[in-house]
Design an enzyme around this catalytic site. Structure first.
Site, PDB file in Angstrom:
ATOM      1  N   LYS A  62       0.831  -1.211   0.000  1.00 34.85           N
ATOM      2  CA  LYS A  62       0.000   0.000   0.000  1.00 34.85           C
ATOM      3  C   LYS A  62       0.862   1.257   0.000  1.00 34.85           C
ATOM      4  O   LYS A  62       0.512   2.254  -0.639  1.00 34.85           O
ATOM      5  CB  LYS A  62      -0.950   0.016   1.197  1.00 34.85           C
ATOM      6  CG  LYS A  62      -0.306   0.206   2.558  1.00 34.85           C
ATOM      7  CD  LYS A  62      -1.345   0.310   3.659  1.00 34.85           C
ATOM      8  CE  LYS A  62      -0.679   0.499   5.011  1.00 34.85           C
ATOM      9  NZ  LYS A  62       0.059   1.761   5.118  1.00 34.85           N
ATOM     10  N   THR A  63       1.993   1.214   0.699  1.00 36.56           N
ATOM     11  CA  THR A  63       2.879   2.382   0.721  1.00 36.56           C
ATOM     12  C   THR A  63       3.414   2.671  -0.677  1.00 36.56           C
ATOM     13  O   THR A  63       3.467   3.828  -1.114  1.00 36.56           O
ATOM     14  CB  THR A  63       4.052   2.151   1.697  1.00 36.56           C
ATOM     15  OG1 THR A  63       3.529   1.964   3.015  1.00 36.56           O
ATOM     16  CG2 THR A  63       5.000   3.337   1.701  1.00 36.56           C
ATOM     17  N   ASP A 252      -4.048   7.459   4.333  1.00 32.67           N
ATOM     18  CA  ASP A 252      -3.480   6.146   4.636  1.00 32.67           C
ATOM     19  C   ASP A 252      -4.111   5.594   5.915  1.00 32.67           C
ATOM     20  O   ASP A 252      -4.556   6.353   6.776  1.00 32.67           O
ATOM     21  CB  ASP A 252      -1.967   6.285   4.806  1.00 32.67           C
ATOM     22  CG  ASP A 252      -1.268   4.941   4.897  1.00 32.67           C
ATOM     23  OD1 ASP A 252      -1.863   3.929   4.468  1.00 32.67           O
ATOM     24  OD2 ASP A 252      -0.126   4.899   5.396  1.00 32.67           O
ATOM     25  N   GLU A 253      -4.119   4.268   6.048  1.00 26.32           N
ATOM     26  CA  GLU A 253      -4.657   3.587   7.239  1.00 26.32           C
ATOM     27  C   GLU A 253      -6.063   4.081   7.578  1.00 26.32           C
ATOM     28  O   GLU A 253      -6.376   4.410   8.729  1.00 26.32           O
ATOM     29  CB  GLU A 253      -3.714   3.803   8.441  1.00 26.32           C
ATOM     30  CG  GLU A 253      -2.287   3.354   8.227  1.00 26.32           C
ATOM     31  CD  GLU A 253      -2.124   1.838   8.269  1.00 26.32           C
ATOM     32  OE1 GLU A 253      -3.145   1.126   8.256  1.00 26.32           O
ATOM     33  OE2 GLU A 253      -0.978   1.369   8.293  1.00 26.32           O
ATOM     34  N   GLN A 283      -7.444  -5.125   9.518  1.00 25.36           N
ATOM     35  CA  GLN A 283      -6.379  -4.714  10.425  1.00 25.36           C
ATOM     36  C   GLN A 283      -6.812  -3.548  11.311  1.00 25.36           C
ATOM     37  O   GLN A 283      -5.971  -2.814  11.830  1.00 25.36           O
ATOM     38  CB  GLN A 283      -5.128  -4.340   9.633  1.00 25.36           C
ATOM     39  CG  GLN A 283      -4.532  -5.505   8.853  1.00 25.36           C
ATOM     40  CD  GLN A 283      -3.210  -5.154   8.205  1.00 25.36           C
ATOM     41  OE1 GLN A 283      -2.181  -4.997   8.866  1.00 25.36           O
ATOM     42  NE2 GLN A 283      -3.225  -5.019   6.896  1.00 25.36           N
ATOM     43  N   ARG A 618       2.405 -10.884  10.399  1.00 23.77           N
ATOM     44  CA  ARG A 618       3.725 -10.256  10.599  1.00 23.77           C
ATOM     45  C   ARG A 618       4.851 -11.186  10.149  1.00 23.77           C
ATOM     46  O   ARG A 618       5.989 -10.746   9.981  1.00 23.77           O
ATOM     47  CB  ARG A 618       3.964  -9.914  12.080  1.00 23.77           C
ATOM     48  CG  ARG A 618       2.978  -8.962  12.746  1.00 23.77           C
ATOM     49  CD  ARG A 618       2.769  -7.685  11.989  1.00 23.77           C
ATOM     50  NE  ARG A 618       1.593  -7.774  11.142  1.00 23.77           N
ATOM     51  CZ  ARG A 618       1.335  -6.952  10.141  1.00 23.77           C
ATOM     52  NH1 ARG A 618       2.172  -5.992   9.829  1.00 23.77           N
ATOM     53  NH2 ARG A 618       0.241  -7.089   9.407  1.00 23.77           N
TER      54      ARG A 618
END
Length: 664
Positions: A62-63, A252-253, A283, A618
């Site tokens: 996504k970044t 973002d997020e 998330q 993770r």
């Protein structure tokens, strides 16, 4: 009609025209987007106008998508100052814009990027007069806010009830009220009902707090968002100006936004509807901070004609790990359905480890860490995740015994938790009465004992002179229980477990008076008692608790280690956005993960499930999930023996069951 126009005998002069098609599509891009991005990322980057929701699964880039979209908009002719990139940390925004600058050019540096709060501060400095603020207003940090609340509380109610919330608890109530756009009274009734008897006083303190800030031209963090919303709502000309200035907005997020932030975005996009929200509902794990995961679910309803793009190709984890994470999140009752996939292949499957108790669980992890080191996996690439910080205490002691250095995030270390330090201080005094620091600590816990009194009392205690008749009578009632405890245990051959039990019994009334969340902290004391049962000598117990610094324990231990190599212990909340080669998830027993407190709430249970999903995603190569089968839960007064319900009915081909036993 003139006759000559119909005269076909005259030659017609023909002009030549070049047909040029008018287009806004630019084809000579500096960046080869098709080569750099996968199909879903490319679609998100190339979509220029309108509302776009990018549902970005864990590890799907996504970044990178946000970075390349910044560059693409500029290459499409959008002025950098017309782009606004909102993130949850300054570091994240800076990293994206720096990367965009590297792949394109310095124009990306002019993009407006930052956090919601930094953006609000910038705007409010310009238009503060419209809100009755001075342009030189100051912003208080959390400690400042607590001091102001304490001052107002003492002024309004110099004599408070015994069970009155502490200053930090009062601030939590106010913050949730603002970020959830819910009245203080309702927040108290829903989340802090144990203070319902003093509800009116909390509300009155809130009014005084707001008045104080206004009179002194100071704002707290929540005020920044609140005043920005007021500005956009109440001043149409400013709203239109800002909306037209920031013609393309990216957030973002988005799953971590609260109700107030979602309202601000809606107001900022009112003139164009050019908004790209990037996030993953799976998330969303910060409800306790006021985040509202429904923001991302409701996004298509709030913004007309939303285009939904799903990023599902994972660049972090092996397919074996993703098969498990997909199975876990499929249990969610709500959310955007997606199936993560990866081109990374690894024959190693995730494992579910059943341990006899927490001690064996800790010993197994230490042994497995040593094996991973033998496989040339760096300590920096190994992480242990826990549902809460208290669940790793056993492991911390075992790691110290094995000389495995570690760093801990998401909560105080065992020796740093205030209530645990209080208990340890009492144990240290029994072992060493000359320990002035510990003496000072345990005396200041007592009512009526201040710094002046401490200086009078310490010499008597260092001499083990517990005759209260020698001290001023005003200290007698405060010191009697403590002196009785010390006299009773002034022996060298005492039983450590019994001693610890007596200290905890003595300390519990202090704990209840000192902390609003004493119920949670009380469980730590029970865990501390459990740890003491594993030792016979007090000095050995205290020595093991005093963990060695990483530099001392790591020195020369493994050939591939560098000085700063250390294993990470983290809460799952603090690990979000990070990744490691090998991940251990400890304490995955039903009743702790998910917490028993969430059993009666669908929303809380869903968030616990998302927390498990975040934890499992993770890991890159190795994933170990462990649970002890003898964990006692004081809330339900039951022995917890089963693995997390989130792992129920998962095929053994996805999650290998391991039973570990100690070798004879």
């Amino acid at each position: 009609m003139p006759e000559n126009l119909l005269d076909e005998t005259k030659p017609i002069e023909r002009k030549k025209f070049v047909l040029k098609k008018k287009t806004n599509i630019k084809t000579d891009y500096k960046i080869n987007y098709e080569e750099e991005l996968n199909q879903a990322q490319l679609e998100a980057v190339k979509t220029k106008d309108g509302s776009i929701l990018v549902v970005a699964g864990a590890g799907t880039g996504k970044t990178k998508t946000l970075t390349y979209r910044c560059a693409r908009l500029i290459e499409d002719g959008v002025l950098p100052e017309n782009i606004l990139l909102l993130t949850f940390t300054k570091k994240a925004a800076k990293e994206m814009l720096n990367r965009a600058t590297l792949i394109l050019d310095e124009r990306c540096e002019k993009v407006a990027g930052g956090t919601f709060h930094s953006f609000a501060n910038l705007i409010l400095r310009k238009y503060s007069a419209l809100l009755g603020l001075k342009n030189n207003f100051t912003i208080m940090d959390s400690a400042d806010c607590q001091d102001v609340v304490q001052h107002i509380t003492n002024t309004l109610f110099p004599k408070k009830e015994k069970r009155f919330p502490k200053k930090n608890t009062i601030l939590e109530i106010y913050s949730k009220s603002i970020n959830k756009e819910t009245p203080v009274k309702e927040i108290i009734q829903k989340e802090y009902y144990n203070f319902s008897e003093v509800e009116d006083k909390i509300i009155e303190i809130h009014k005084g707090y707001v008045k104080y800030k206004r009179e002194n031209s100071i704002l707290d963090y929540d005020d920044l968002l609140l005043y920005l919303k007021f500005l956009l709502q109440d001043h149409e000309n400013i709203r239109k100006k800002l909306s037209n200035q920031y013609k393309y907005i990216m957030v973002d997020e988005y799953q971590d936004t609260n109700t107030l932030q979602a309202d601000i975005i809606k107001l900022l996009t009112s003139e164009h509807n050019n908004i790209m929200a990037v996030g993953d509902d799976a998330q969303s794990i910060y409800a306790f901070r006021g985040a509202n995961y429904k923001n991302i679910l409701d996004f298509p309803n709030i913004f007309p004609n939303t285009k939904i793009i799903k990023l599902e190709q994972n660049y972090r984890s092996s397919q074996n790990i993703l098969d498990l994470t997909n199975a876990i999140i499929s249990k969610a009752q709500t959310g955007y359905k997606k199936e993560l996939f990866s081109q990374i292949q690894n024959p190693i499957k995730p494992a579910l480890i059943k341990a006899i108790n927490s001690q064996m669980e800790a010993e197994f992890i230490c042994q497995k860490v040593l094996e991973l080191l033998d496989e040339d996996i760096s300590l920096n690439e190994i992480c242990v995740l826990a549902r809460n910080a208290r669940m790793s205490y056993n492991l911390e002691i075992e790691l110290s015994k094995c000389n495995i250095p570690f760093q801990k995030f998401g909560g105080p270390k065992f020796m740093e938790a205030a209530h645990i330090k209080d208990i340890i201080a009492h144990l240290r005094i029994i072992l060493n009465p000359d320990d002035t620091i510990s003496l000072n600590r345990i005396l200041l816990l007592l009512k009526g004992i201040g710094s002046k009194a401490v200086s009078e009392i310490i010499p008597y205690m260092q001499a083990k002179n517990y005759n209260q008749k020698l001290l001023p009578s005003k200290y007698s009632s405060s010191l009697t229980p403590l002196f009785s405890l010390l006299v009773k245990n002034d022996e060298q051959n005492f039983d450590l477990q019994r001693l610890t039990e007596e200290i905890i019994r003595y300390y519990k009334p202090i704990l209840k008076d000192k902390y609003d969340d004493w119920q949670k902290r009380e469980k730590d004391l029970e865990h501390f008692l459990y740890l003491s049962t594993q030792y016979k000598k007090l000095d050995n117990f205290l020595s093991d608790l005093a963990l060695e610094p990483p530099e001392a324990s790591v020195e020369g231990m493994y050939k591939n280690n560098i000085k700063d190599d250390c294993l990470t212990i983290s809460t799952i909340h603090s690990a979000k956005g990070l990744e490691w080669d090998s991940v251990f998830i400890i304490g995955a027993v039903d009743g702790r993960f998910p917490s028993a407190y969430s059993f009666n709430s669908t929303d809380e249970m869903e968030e616990e499930l998302r927390l498990m999903y975040v934890a499992t995603t993770r890991a890159k190569s190795n994933l170990f999930i462990s649970y002890p089968i003898d964990m006692y839960d004081y809330a339900t007064q039951m022995i917890l023996t089963k693995p997390s319900r989130f792992l129920d009915n998962i095929d053994e081909n996805l999650l290998e069951p391991w039973d570990i036993e100690e070798e004879n």
